[in-house]
Write an enzyme that holds these catalytic residues in place. Structure first.
Site, short mmCIF file in Angstrom:
data_model
loop_
_atom_site.label_atom_id
_atom_site.label_comp_id
_atom_site.label_asym_id
_atom_site.label_seq_id
_atom_site.Cartn_x
_atom_site.Cartn_y
_atom_site.Cartn_z
N VAL A 91 0.83 -1.20 0.00
CA VAL A 91 0.00 0.00 0.00
C VAL A 91 0.86 1.26 0.00
CG1 VAL A 91 -1.67 1.33 1.36
CG2 VAL A 91 -1.96 -1.14 1.09
N GLU A 92 1.95 1.23 0.75
CA GLU A 92 2.79 2.42 0.89
C GLU A 92 3.56 2.76 -0.38
OE1 GLU A 92 2.97 4.61 3.16
OE2 GLU A 92 2.07 3.72 4.95
#
Length: 327
Positions: free
Chosen positions: A229-230
């Site tokens: 996600v990051e």
């Protein structure tokens, strides 16, 4: 003959079994209404079993977060209190492992351990017949337990012979922390069980997620989902706000975690694992730990939950989705 403590604990268990709200009391609901712990268990395949990198010491450390919590029979909410089986269930759940609610059920999970001499940290000790009390073994004839009404979660000597000892974690996983610590972070050869994870097959940096998970007691899949996600697993990523690397650590945060180079994947993963471990210890909830990772712990405290920031409100469900994809 069952003592007073056993009778009270047994009454607690019967009340829990009969209460239609007992399960709801222990549920932590994420922003999209789905149970995050359930999603984590589903993604890691850990209903009564271990995910890669979760160790006996991880379970012990998770249980120690609740030291001083008052005994409240029938309660699964640590803000109000915990009974003996709720403590055991909660410590394992914090590591992404779902256990049954009652002590009699917990005395049947995992595999049998023959005698206290063969017990390892993280094993479940169960007492009496029928079982009416459980605790988590610490090693050296010590256990952590929620003993009885009027008492609190504390460390005790194993004061009588357990009638059941159950190991939820595999032997390899239980040895993971010691092996990783002994090997150090300098690139020494790790045991085969820590070099790869079949559950993370095809995921970039899988072995690093497994090693960091074992070292800090954090699910490797959770680390991998956060990285997805990051940064989309891009170790060179830089956000408009200045977050850097695979795990998108802000420079000041990285320094505080001892990360000298956020663009180095192994340093970044270890820093993120340390941060998530600290968040889990502070907030005792995976979804709040993730919210703190995204928005800072101060904001989680300020708003009493996931902060009302659009980015943060979307962040936890995104990590949930990434976890599910890893399953």
């Amino acid at each position: 003959m069952m003592g007073v403590q056993g009778v009270l604990a047994r009454i607690s268990e019967l009340q829990t079994q009969l209460s239609p709200n007992s399960a709801a009391a222990s549920t932590i609901t994420a922003a999209n209404g789905k149970t995050f712990a359930g999603a984590l268990a589903s993604a890691t395949g850990t209903t009564g079993t271990t995910s890669s990198g979760v160790t006996g010491q991880s379970i012990v450390d998770a249980a120690k977060k609740y030291l001083g919590t008052p005994y409240v029979f029938g309660s699964t909410n640590p803000d109000k209190g915990l009974d003996c089986s709720a403590l055991v269930q909660r410590a394992y759940k914090d590591m992404g492992i779902d256990l049954p609610r009652t002590s009699s059920q917990q005395a049947k999970v995992g595999t049998k351990v023959d005698g206290l001499a063969n017990a390892k940290p993280g094993d479940i000790l169960a007492f009496n017949s029928p079982v009416d009390h459980v605790s988590i073994y610490l090693g050296n004839n010590k256990m952590i337990a929620a003993p009885k009404p009027g008492d609190e979660v504390k460390i005790q000597s194993v004061y009588e012979k357990p009638t059941h000892i159950r190991r939820v974690l595999s032997t390899d996983a239980a040895a993971g922390t010691a092996a990783t610590t002994a090997a150090g972070a300098a690139g020494a050869v790790r045991p085969a069980s820590l070099q790869n994870s079949s559950s993370l097959a095809g995921v970039p940096y899988a072995d690093m997620f497994v090693r960091a998970g074992a070292k800090y007691g954090v699910s490797p899949k959770l680390l991998a989902a956060v990285a997805k996600v990051e940064s989309g697993y891009n170790p060179k990523a830089v956000s408009p706000a200045g977050a850097q690397g695979l795990m998108q650590l802000m420079p000041a945060t990285a320094r505080g975690l001892g990360v000298k180079n956020s663009f180095d994947p192994e340093q970044a993963i270890n820093g993120a694992a340390k941060l998530l471990r600290n968040n889990l210890k502070e907030f005792k909830s995976v979804d709040l730990a993730l919210a703190a990772y995204n928005a800072g712990g101060g904001n989680v405290h300020k708003y009493g939950g996931i902060p009302p920031f659009a980015e943060t409100q979307k962040y936890v469900p995104k990590v949930q989705k990434a976890l599910a994809a890893l399953g």
